[in-house]
Design an enzyme around this catalytic site. Structure first.
Site, PDB file in Angstrom:
ATOM      1  N   HIS A  14       4.334  -6.503   0.273  1.00  0.00           N
ATOM      2  CA  HIS A  14       5.176  -5.488   0.905  1.00  0.00           C
ATOM      3  C   HIS A  14       6.661  -5.653   0.592  1.00  0.00           C
ATOM      4  CE1 HIS A  14       1.653  -4.010   2.775  1.00  0.00           C
ATOM      5  NE2 HIS A  14       1.402  -5.170   3.336  1.00  0.00           N
TER       6      HIS A  14
ATOM      7  N   LYS B 143       6.166   5.156  14.675  1.00  0.00           N
ATOM      8  CA  LYS B 143       5.390   5.800  13.619  1.00  0.00           C
ATOM      9  C   LYS B 143       4.607   7.023  14.072  1.00  0.00           C
ATOM     10  CE  LYS B 143       7.340   2.765  11.385  1.00  0.00           C
ATOM     11  NZ  LYS B 143       8.571   3.149  10.680  1.00  0.00           N
TER      12      LYS B 143
ATOM     13  N   GLU C 169      -5.255   5.553  10.573  1.00  0.00           N
ATOM     14  CA  GLU C 169      -5.119   6.512   9.474  1.00  0.00           C
ATOM     15  C   GLU C 169      -6.268   6.300   8.492  1.00  0.00           C
ATOM     16  OE1 GLU C 169      -1.408   6.011   7.413  1.00  0.00           O
ATOM     17  OE2 GLU C 169      -0.225   6.862   9.041  1.00  0.00           O
TER      18      GLU C 169
ATOM     19  N   ARG D 292      18.111   4.309   6.457  1.00  0.00           N
ATOM     20  CA  ARG D 292      19.234   3.498   5.974  1.00  0.00           C
ATOM     21  C   ARG D 292      19.434   3.751   4.478  1.00  0.00           C
ATOM     22  NH1 ARG D 292      14.682   0.235   5.790  1.00  0.00           N
ATOM     23  NH2 ARG D 292      14.296  -0.595   3.696  1.00  0.00           N
TER      24      ARG D 292
HETATM   25  C1  MV4 Z   1      -1.167   2.802   3.936  1.00  0.00           C
HETATM   26  C2  MV4 Z   1      -1.891   2.444   2.782  1.00  0.00           C
HETATM   27  C3  MV4 Z   1      -3.062   3.133   2.533  1.00  0.00           C
HETATM   28  N1  MV4 Z   1      -3.483   4.084   3.393  1.00  0.00           N
HETATM   29  N2  MV4 Z   1      -1.630   3.757   4.758  1.00  0.00           N
HETATM   30  C4  MV4 Z   1       2.115  -0.663   3.606  1.00  0.00           C
HETATM   31  C5  MV4 Z   1       3.455  -0.789   4.239  1.00  0.00           C
HETATM   32  C6  MV4 Z   1       3.561   0.330   5.189  1.00  0.00           C
HETATM   33  N3  MV4 Z   1       4.839   0.961   5.020  1.00  0.00           N
HETATM   34  C7  MV4 Z   1       2.427   1.240   4.896  1.00  0.00           C
HETATM   35  N4  MV4 Z   1       1.610   0.607   3.917  1.00  0.00           N
HETATM   36  C8  MV4 Z   1       0.475   1.188   3.488  1.00  0.00           C
HETATM   37  N5  MV4 Z   1      -0.025   2.178   4.268  1.00  0.00           N
HETATM   38  C9  MV4 Z   1      -2.765   4.365   4.474  1.00  0.00           C
HETATM   39  N6  MV4 Z   1      -3.217   5.303   5.312  1.00  0.00           N
HETATM   40  C10 MV4 Z   1      -1.393   1.444   1.965  1.00  0.00           C
HETATM   41  C11 MV4 Z   1      -0.216   0.797   2.325  1.00  0.00           C
HETATM   42  C12 MV4 Z   1       0.198  -0.227   1.419  1.00  0.00           C
HETATM   43  C13 MV4 Z   1       1.341  -0.088   0.645  1.00  0.00           C
HETATM   44  C14 MV4 Z   1       2.139   1.027   0.743  1.00  0.00           C
HETATM   45  C15 MV4 Z   1       3.261   1.155  -0.029  1.00  0.00           C
HETATM   46  C16 MV4 Z   1       3.574   0.154  -0.933  1.00  0.00           C
HETATM   47  C17 MV4 Z   1       2.807  -0.970  -1.037  1.00  0.00           C
HETATM   48  C18 MV4 Z   1       1.682  -1.107  -0.245  1.00  0.00           C
HETATM   49  C19 MV4 Z   1       0.902  -2.254  -0.359  1.00  0.00           C
HETATM   50  C20 MV4 Z   1      -0.195  -2.384   0.418  1.00  0.00           C
HETATM   51  C21 MV4 Z   1      -0.543  -1.384   1.323  1.00  0.00           C
END
Ligand code: MV4
Length: 437
Positions: A172, A54, A137, A229
């Protein structure tokens, strides 16, 4: 991996499409294919590896002027990490460098919790990924998850196929996706599309890929990660663009040029995907493995159901419980939703519980219909109560109809004797031909 390669060699296979399962984002598998002169229908092992890291992905995006969430690089020292968290400003999110998909993440809102959260995130990262590297972040509150589909060939051509709105998730796991997104206007769509293309270029990427963004309530967008993918939800993009993404992957893998230029990619109508899981939506989505006793899959105009199950199939407990992806297309969002409601109502799965009633409830939800969806949409809003959704009494109706039929058979006496004899069928056929005239 060894066994798949062995089978492929014996069968004289020249290419392997990894689907969207375990081996699709495994650089070692992509490399093994190449070492055995088998074409891996996907990106290069190095692109997979880079996006799997990442902070390396973040650095690549920063260098390419793709907006990322304010944050740090990898930091080994916990005290330094805590200082940077305060500097960025709470709330922050601690993330595993090897993570993705929600594992090894911690939100910190209270300064007193920083140290504990760092330790917890590190230890979770170590046990989940065998790597305790973490970074920080700024936490984006209640964001939308909007991703862009990209296609890139091995000759430097990159196009995007617009966005998918994927904010409706549970733990998720995506549950409902649609294309396009209600949150984007033409200007934002163009800017995000350009950023997605730049992201793929910066990574030296080829094949189909997805650039994930978080979009905040002020419509700022930030690169989150890139999935290297074909994704589960790709059908909604195929439905609005008319482009067969899997087919393009094969063209790209065989060294051909993309069959389309950016200006040829047009968006037409609206598409929605409901993932049907073998889970009980009335009981906190408890897994519901078992044998599918009967199955009726809806069809008709604008309906596509990608499924891997059949009547008699046993849904195992130990694998992904997704049994199908029900997609509908309409000329506009309302038509897509209406077709989804109809298709869900016609979908019959007996023997196991499924998330179909959950989808029916979402399709009636005011916020969903208005397009007001964020990653917090499901939250605690979705307690399904018995009797709430149309068609729930279907089982009762079927049983009473069966009882009624049996009783009628028993009680009906015709001049030929009890009904059901062979001669009756000829008589019925004769009657039917008269009804038709
Ligand atoms: C975040 C976020 C808020 N702020 N990063 C969740 C899975 C991973 N791919 C990254 N995720 C998140 N990162 C920052 N800086 C909130 C999430 C997140 C989320 C993101 C996409 C779809 C659903 C989610 C559910 C909870 C948290």
């Amino acid at each position: 991996m060894d066994r798949i390669i062995e089978v492929a060699r014996k069968a004289g296979v020249d290419a392997i499409h990894p689907g969207y399962g375990f081996l699709a984002e495994n650089p070692a598998f992509a490399q093994m294919c190449s070492d055995n002169s088998i074409t891996f229908v996907g990106p290069s092992p190095s692109a997979i590896e880079m996006m799997g890291h990442k902070t390396v992905a973040r650095k690549t995006m920063i260098d390419a002027d793709v907006p990322v969430v304010p944050g740090t690089e990898l930091i080994d020292d916990d005290a330094e990490l805590a200082r940077r968290a305060v500097e960025i400003g709470l709330p922050v999110m601690i993330k595993a460098a090897a993570g993705g998909g929600g594992k090894g993440m911690r939100v910190v809102t209270d300064p007193k919790e920083i140290d504990g959260a760092i330790r917890a995130a590190r230890s979770e990262a170590r046990s989940s990924f065998g790597d305790d590297a973490v970074y920080i972040e700024k936490y984006v509150e209640d964001p939308r998850h909007i991703e862009f589909q990209v296609l890139a060939d091995r000759h430097g051509n990159v196009v995007h196929l617009f966005e998918r709105e994927c904010s409706i998730q549970r733990r998720h796991q995506k549950v409902i996706e649609e294309a396009p997104s209600m949150a984007l206007d033409d200007d934002l769509r163009e800017r995000m599309g350009k950023a997605a293309v730049e992201a793929a270029r910066a990574a030296g990427y080829w094949s189909a890929g997805t650039v994930e963004f978080l979009v905040d309530k002020h419509k700022n967008f930030y690169f989150l990660e890139m999935n290297t993918r074909l994704q589960v939800e790709h059908p909604v993009t195929e439905m609005i663009t008319g482009i067969d993404i899997a087919k393009e992957m094969f063209r790209i893998a065989s060294g051909e040029k993309l069959s389309i230029a950016q200006e040829d990619v047009k968006m037409h109508g609206w598409a929605i995907e409901c993932r049907v899981y073998a889970e009980d939506p009335y009981n906190n989505f408890l897994p519901s493995p078992g044998k599918i006793l009967a199955l009726r899959i809806p069809n008709g105009p604008g309906v596509r159901d990608d499924s891997g199950v059949y009547a008699g199939y046993e849904v195992p407990l130990f694998y992904d419980p997704m049994i199908s992806k029900l997609c509908t297309w309409g000329r506009d969002r309302t038509e897509a939703v209406d077709r989804m409601k109809r298709a869900l109502a016609e979908y019959i799965v007996k023997g196991i519980k499924t998330t179909i009633p959950f989808h029916q409830k979402v399709m009636e939800n005011k916020d969903f219909l208005a397009g007001n969806i964020t990653t917090g949409f499901i939250g605690d809003k979705f307690v399904l109560e018995a009797g709430e959704v149309n068609g729930e009494l279907q089982d009762v109706a079927i049983i009473s109809a069966a009882l009624q039929t049996a009783r009628r058979k028993r009680d009906t006496v015709t001049p030929e004797g009890p009904s059901g004899g062979v001669t009756d069928l000829w008589k019925m056929a004769g009657r039917r031909s008269r009804w038709l005239t």
